[in-house]
Scaffold this motif. Sequence first.
Motif, PDB file in Angstrom:
ATOM      1  N   VAL A 105      11.159   0.760  -6.103  1.00  0.00           N
ATOM      2  CA  VAL A 105      10.451   0.817  -7.385  1.00  0.00           C
ATOM      3  C   VAL A 105       9.042   1.413  -7.247  1.00  0.00           C
ATOM      4  O   VAL A 105       8.646   2.274  -8.024  1.00  0.00           O
ATOM      5  N   LEU A 106       8.306   0.961  -6.251  1.00  0.00           N
ATOM      6  CA  LEU A 106       6.887   1.328  -6.203  1.00  0.00           C
ATOM      7  C   LEU A 106       6.625   2.656  -5.497  1.00  0.00           C
ATOM      8  O   LEU A 106       5.571   3.246  -5.659  1.00  0.00           O
ATOM      9  N   TYR A 140       0.856  -1.184   0.000  1.00  0.00           N
ATOM     10  CA  TYR A 140       0.000   0.000   0.000  1.00  0.00           C
ATOM     11  C   TYR A 140       0.887   1.229   0.000  1.00  0.00           C
ATOM     12  O   TYR A 140       1.672   1.422   0.926  1.00  0.00           O
ATOM     13  N   VAL A 178     -10.603  12.255   2.599  1.00  0.00           N
ATOM     14  CA  VAL A 178     -10.242  11.116   1.751  1.00  0.00           C
ATOM     15  C   VAL A 178      -8.765  11.254   1.380  1.00  0.00           C
ATOM     16  O   VAL A 178      -8.314  12.339   1.017  1.00  0.00           O
ATOM     17  N   ARG A 179      -8.013  10.185   1.501  1.00  0.00           N
ATOM     18  CA  ARG A 179      -6.639  10.134   0.982  1.00  0.00           C
ATOM     19  C   ARG A 179      -6.599   9.004  -0.035  1.00  0.00           C
ATOM     20  O   ARG A 179      -7.118   7.915   0.227  1.00  0.00           O
ATOM     21  N   GLN A 180      -6.007   9.281  -1.197  1.00  0.00           N
ATOM     22  CA  GLN A 180      -5.929   8.221  -2.188  1.00  0.00           C
ATOM     23  C   GLN A 180      -4.516   7.688  -2.294  1.00  0.00           C
ATOM     24  O   GLN A 180      -3.548   8.455  -2.212  1.00  0.00           O
ATOM     25  N   GLY A 181      -4.388   6.396  -2.470  1.00  0.00           N
ATOM     26  CA  GLY A 181      -3.081   5.796  -2.647  1.00  0.00           C
ATOM     27  C   GLY A 181      -3.113   4.726  -3.708  1.00  0.00           C
ATOM     28  O   GLY A 181      -4.100   4.574  -4.426  1.00  0.00           O
ATOM     29  N   LYS A 182      -2.014   3.996  -3.815  1.00  0.00           N
ATOM     30  CA  LYS A 182      -1.930   2.911  -4.768  1.00  0.00           C
ATOM     31  C   LYS A 182      -1.828   1.588  -4.016  1.00  0.00           C
ATOM     32  O   LYS A 182      -1.362   1.531  -2.885  1.00  0.00           O
ATOM     33  N   TYR A 183      -2.265   0.549  -4.672  1.00  0.00           N
ATOM     34  CA  TYR A 183      -2.333  -0.764  -4.055  1.00  0.00           C
ATOM     35  C   TYR A 183      -1.755  -1.761  -5.055  1.00  0.00           C
ATOM     36  O   TYR A 183      -2.161  -1.769  -6.209  1.00  0.00           O
ATOM     37  N   PHE A 184      -0.780  -2.540  -4.645  1.00  0.00           N
ATOM     38  CA  PHE A 184      -0.169  -3.510  -5.543  1.00  0.00           C
ATOM     39  C   PHE A 184      -0.276  -4.903  -4.932  1.00  0.00           C
ATOM     40  O   PHE A 184      -0.043  -5.067  -3.731  1.00  0.00           O
ATOM     41  N   VAL A 185      -0.613  -5.872  -5.746  1.00  0.00           N
ATOM     42  CA  VAL A 185      -0.551  -7.269  -5.323  1.00  0.00           C
ATOM     43  C   VAL A 185       0.561  -7.934  -6.114  1.00  0.00           C
ATOM     44  O   VAL A 185       0.478  -8.044  -7.340  1.00  0.00           O
ATOM     45  N   LEU A 186       1.629  -8.339  -5.418  1.00  0.00           N
ATOM     46  CA  LEU A 186       2.744  -9.022  -6.074  1.00  0.00           C
ATOM     47  C   LEU A 186       2.624 -10.510  -5.818  1.00  0.00           C
ATOM     48  O   LEU A 186       2.486 -10.938  -4.672  1.00  0.00           O
ATOM     49  N   THR A 187       2.680 -11.300  -6.877  1.00  0.00           N
ATOM     50  CA  THR A 187       2.728 -12.751  -6.725  1.00  0.00           C
ATOM     51  C   THR A 187       4.188 -13.173  -6.748  1.00  0.00           C
ATOM     52  O   THR A 187       4.921 -12.797  -7.664  1.00  0.00           O
ATOM     53  N   THR A 213       1.024   5.336  -0.047  1.00  0.00           N
ATOM     54  CA  THR A 213       0.222   6.547   0.161  1.00  0.00           C
ATOM     55  C   THR A 213       1.137   7.768   0.174  1.00  0.00           C
ATOM     56  O   THR A 213       2.325   7.669   0.457  1.00  0.00           O
ATOM     57  N   ARG A 260      -0.507  -7.034  -9.896  1.00  0.00           N
ATOM     58  CA  ARG A 260      -1.797  -6.409 -10.205  1.00  0.00           C
ATOM     59  C   ARG A 260      -1.806  -5.075  -9.489  1.00  0.00           C
ATOM     60  O   ARG A 260      -1.442  -4.989  -8.316  1.00  0.00           O
ATOM     61  N   GLN A 261      -2.219  -4.022 -10.208  1.00  0.00           N
ATOM     62  CA  GLN A 261      -2.275  -2.723  -9.554  1.00  0.00           C
ATOM     63  C   GLN A 261      -3.709  -2.319  -9.278  1.00  0.00           C
ATOM     64  O   GLN A 261      -4.609  -2.569 -10.075  1.00  0.00           O
ATOM     65  N   GLY A 262      -3.920  -1.700  -8.145  1.00  0.00           N
ATOM     66  CA  GLY A 262      -5.250  -1.219  -7.804  1.00  0.00           C
ATOM     67  C   GLY A 262      -5.176   0.138  -7.145  1.00  0.00           C
ATOM     68  O   GLY A 262      -4.133   0.772  -7.106  1.00  0.00           O
ATOM     69  N   ILE A 311      11.662  -3.915  -3.246  1.00  0.00           N
ATOM     70  CA  ILE A 311      10.850  -3.509  -4.396  1.00  0.00           C
ATOM     71  C   ILE A 311       9.953  -2.324  -4.035  1.00  0.00           C
ATOM     72  O   ILE A 311       9.842  -1.349  -4.782  1.00  0.00           O
ATOM     73  N   TYR A 319      -6.274   2.545  -3.654  1.00  0.00           N
ATOM     74  CA  TYR A 319      -6.413   2.397  -2.212  1.00  0.00           C
ATOM     75  C   TYR A 319      -6.935   3.726  -1.683  1.00  0.00           C
ATOM     76  O   TYR A 319      -6.388   4.776  -1.998  1.00  0.00           O
ATOM     77  N   PHE A 320      -8.034   3.709  -0.956  1.00  0.00           N
ATOM     78  CA  PHE A 320      -8.607   4.935  -0.410  1.00  0.00           C
ATOM     79  C   PHE A 320      -8.704   4.823   1.109  1.00  0.00           C
ATOM     80  O   PHE A 320      -9.107   3.774   1.636  1.00  0.00           O
ATOM     81  N   VAL A 321      -8.353   5.884   1.806  1.00  0.00           N
ATOM     82  CA  VAL A 321      -8.595   5.963   3.239  1.00  0.00           C
ATOM     83  C   VAL A 321      -9.649   7.036   3.458  1.00  0.00           C
ATOM     84  O   VAL A 321      -9.422   8.210   3.165  1.00  0.00           O
ATOM     85  N   LEU A 322     -10.819   6.622   3.926  1.00  0.00           N
ATOM     86  CA  LEU A 322     -11.904   7.570   4.207  1.00  0.00           C
ATOM     87  C   LEU A 322     -11.948   7.828   5.702  1.00  0.00           C
ATOM     88  O   LEU A 322     -12.007   6.894   6.494  1.00  0.00           O
ATOM     89  N   THR A 339       6.392 -12.976  -9.959  1.00  0.00           N
ATOM     90  CA  THR A 339       5.873 -13.594 -11.172  1.00  0.00           C
ATOM     91  C   THR A 339       4.699 -12.821 -11.750  1.00  0.00           C
ATOM     92  O   THR A 339       4.380 -12.945 -12.919  1.00  0.00           O
ATOM     93  N   ASP A 340       4.021 -12.027 -10.925  1.00  0.00           N
ATOM     94  CA  ASP A 340       2.856 -11.286 -11.423  1.00  0.00           C
ATOM     95  C   ASP A 340       2.613 -10.063 -10.545  1.00  0.00           C
ATOM     96  O   ASP A 340       2.881 -10.077  -9.345  1.00  0.00           O
TER      97      ASP A 340
END
Lengths: 88, 88
Positions: free
Chosen positions: A73-74, A13, A43-52, A15, B44-46, A69, B48-51, B41-42
């Motif tokens: 990088v992120l 996560y 509201v605060r917006q951020g980015k969310y990454f799922v790494l496999t 932010t 995914r980007q999404g 990473i 993220y909001f904090v309200l 290996t993979d």
Amino acid sequence: MSLYNFPMKAHVYVTLKRTVLDAQGQTIANSLRRLHHPAVTDVRQGKYFVLTLEDSLAHDAAKSEVERIASEVLTNPVIEEFTYTLEN
Amino acid sequence: MSLYNFPMKAHVYVTLKRTVLDAQGQTIANSLRRLHHPAVTDVRQGKYFVLTLEDSLAHDAAKSEVERIASEVLTNPVIEEFTYTLEN
């Protein structure tokens, strides 16, 4: 990879730091007020990454790899910070 | 609001549905390989909001309000899905 061997996943996560103005988040907060959601004060917006990650990776190695990473990088360390969780 | 009364916060995670191609995530995954992080290996980007929610809101009311905001405002239901957590 067997059916019972799920790959390890890391959730990162990112932010903006608290001290950095989040214009996009403020815009969303204003929109929510106009859309009759007055209960939201900020509201605060951020980015969310799922790494496999590769199955072969040990938990400690995965941890240090994800930290590297995320920080190199992120995240832009000037204005952003990150947290992460590892799920196995 | 007293010093001991922290505002309630909701964390909303919006991701592309599994069946939707995540071009940005794939680009990050490719970059990571080039940057010598072969364990990933993979990606995914999404989003993220904090309200931050009003103190006066009861837990159940907060829950239904956050669900409504997440599904109607923060998520494009055609291609995205969301999860959320409430923290008090």
